[in-house]
Motif scaffolding. Structure first.
Motif, PDB file in Angstrom:
ATOM      1  N   ASP A  20       0.848  -1.194   0.000  1.00 37.33           N
ATOM      2  CA  ASP A  20       0.000   0.000   0.000  1.00 37.33           C
ATOM      3  C   ASP A  20       0.883   1.243   0.000  1.00 37.33           C
ATOM      4  OD1 ASP A  20      -2.234   1.642   0.107  1.00 37.33           O
ATOM      5  OD2 ASP A  20      -2.322   1.595   2.310  1.00 37.33           O
ATOM      6  N   ALA A  54     -10.071   9.930  -4.065  1.00 28.82           N
ATOM      7  CA  ALA A  54     -11.150   8.964  -4.262  1.00 28.82           C
ATOM      8  C   ALA A  54     -10.952   7.690  -3.445  1.00 28.82           C
ATOM      9  CB  ALA A  54     -11.276   8.614  -5.747  1.00 28.82           C
ATOM     10  N   ARG A  55      -9.798   7.581  -2.786  1.00 26.71           N
ATOM     11  CA  ARG A  55      -9.574   6.395  -1.950  1.00 26.71           C
ATOM     12  C   ARG A  55     -10.557   6.379  -0.780  1.00 26.71           C
ATOM     13  NH1 ARG A  55      -4.716   3.795  -1.461  1.00 26.71           N
ATOM     14  NH2 ARG A  55      -4.579   4.263   0.775  1.00 26.71           N
ATOM     15  N   PRO A  56     -10.941   5.196  -0.308  1.00 26.79           N
ATOM     16  CA  PRO A  56     -11.875   5.119   0.831  1.00 26.79           C
ATOM     17  C   PRO A  56     -11.319   5.824   2.056  1.00 26.79           C
ATOM     18  CG  PRO A  56     -11.607   2.977  -0.220  1.00 26.79           C
ATOM     19  CD  PRO A  56     -10.569   3.875  -0.823  1.00 26.79           C
ATOM     20  N   VAL A  57     -12.203   6.509   2.796  1.00 23.13           N
ATOM     21  CA  VAL A  57     -11.766   7.173   4.025  1.00 23.13           C
ATOM     22  C   VAL A  57     -11.446   6.116   5.068  1.00 23.13           C
ATOM     23  CG1 VAL A  57     -13.039   9.285   3.605  1.00 23.13           C
ATOM     24  CG2 VAL A  57     -14.182   7.392   4.760  1.00 23.13           C
ATOM     25  N   LYS A  58     -10.514   6.446   5.987  1.00 23.17           N
ATOM     26  CA  LYS A  58     -10.083   5.465   6.974  1.00 23.17           C
ATOM     27  C   LYS A  58      -9.518   6.171   8.184  1.00 23.17           C
ATOM     28  CE  LYS A  58      -5.441   4.938   5.024  1.00 23.17           C
ATOM     29  NZ  LYS A  58      -4.422   3.976   4.541  1.00 23.17           N
ATOM     30  N   THR A  87      -7.313  10.716  -7.951  1.00 20.84           N
ATOM     31  CA  THR A  87      -7.197   9.294  -7.596  1.00 20.84           C
ATOM     32  C   THR A  87      -6.977   9.125  -6.101  1.00 20.84           C
ATOM     33  OG1 THR A  87      -6.287   8.743  -9.777  1.00 20.84           O
ATOM     34  CG2 THR A  87      -5.882   7.177  -7.988  1.00 20.84           C
TER      35      THR A  87
END
Length: 320
Positions: A288, A314-318, A311
């Motif tokens: 990652d 747009a990654r999932p929040v965490k 890009t």
């Protein structure tokens, strides 16, 4: 015979040679180009890569590598040239080789310390890295660096030999963390420059530094590095310097990419080669490394900076 020699008369190598000889110590600087070496000897001035400085009287300049018999050699050659340099040079046995470059060899995936160990197994290897600009060292401005050696006794001997009043060295035995910190920060510096060049502002740059440091730490610890090394000079210290100063070649190249321009490739921009090597490894081993992967895509022309940001956002929040 001088006890210390610096191999490589670029800006950083010359500045180190000047700093190490300022206290009256006899130091030799090896210059690949015979004409530049001759001019430095005759004029007692620094080379074109570091103009405007007078050379200390105890600093000698040599072109013939076979004439340098110093037991301690600082290798100030570009990372992508280091492996070939080690193969082409004379016997390194019974000598200490201190790598003074940063990055990852795009052919082997190795850092500078590992490259020296593999390319000169008969020599003792060490690494000098950390937040430093050649111009600052040449001016005698206070600079602190990390000296990494396999054992504390080896590190202590080198620390005593290379420390100077304005050049403070901190030693570590974490050679993995030291070389990875110096390599990965160049990639993040490219990203920070892109944020500024594209007009995203200082808040975006701060986010790049913070998330980039997390990426550096995560990757380095997976490779066996100690977290405290990444929190020190060779990691966080170097990262902050290269992400906030236009003196940084990687940051400046990033700014050019962010503006949609072609960066000046006449100087060494190690972050580009390092991003390539790490992106390949990330894909092979499913690592990652979103920032590194995005930077590699930008520097190879696959996407532009705005697409890269899209890009990433747009990654999932965490959780942080």
């Amino acid at each position: 015979m001088s006890e210390i020699a610096i191999l490589g008369a670029g800006a950083f190598g010359t500045s180190l040679a000047m700093a190490l000889s300022l206290n009256g110590a006899a130091v030799t600087l090896w210059c690949r180009n015979p004409e530049v070496a001759e001019n430095m000897r005759n004029t007692r001035t620094s080379p074109p890569r570091l103009p405007g400085h007078n050379l200390p009287k105890t600093l000698s300049v040599e072109h013939d590598l076979t004439q340098i018999q110093s037991p301690t050699l600082l290798l100030a050659v570009p990372m992508q040239s280091l492996a070939n340099f080690l193969q082409a040079a004379p016997d390194w046995s019974q000598r200490t080789l201190v790598a003074c470059c940063k990055g990852i060899d795009r052919q082997t995936g190795l850092g500078p310390f590992a490259t020296v160990k593999g390319g000169a197994p008969s020599a003792d290897a060490a690494l000098l890295t950390g937040p430093s600009f050649a111009a600052d060292i040449a001016k005698g401005l206070p600079t602190a660096l990390t000296l990494a050696a396999p054992t504390d006794s080896e590190g202590l001997a080198l620390q005593n030999a290379l420390s100077r009043p304005a050049l403070r060295l901190y030693r570590t035995t974490d050679t993995i963390g030291a070389e990875l910190g110096g390599a990965l920060k160049n990639v993040i510096a490219l990203a920070a420059g892109m944020a500024i060049g594209a007009g995203f502002g200082d808040s975006a740059r701060a986010a790049v530094i913070a998330r980039g440091f997390a990426e550096m730490t995560r990757y380095s610890m997976a490779k066996g590095a100690q977290p405290e090394t990444l929190q020190g000079l060779s990691g966080l210290g170097d990262l902050v310097l290269t992400c906030t100063s236009e003196k940084s070649r990687n940051f400046s190249a990033g700014v050019a990419f962010g503006r949609g321009e072609t960066p000046d490739m006449t100087s060494t921009t190690e972050g580009i080669a390092t991003a390539e090597a790490l992106a390949i490894e990330a894909e092979l081993h499913q690592l990652d490394m979103p920032l590194t992967t995005a930077i590699h895509a930008v520097t190879t022309g696959k996407i532009d900076v705005h697409d890269a940001v899209g890009t990433l956002l747009a990654r999932p929040v965490k959780q942080e």
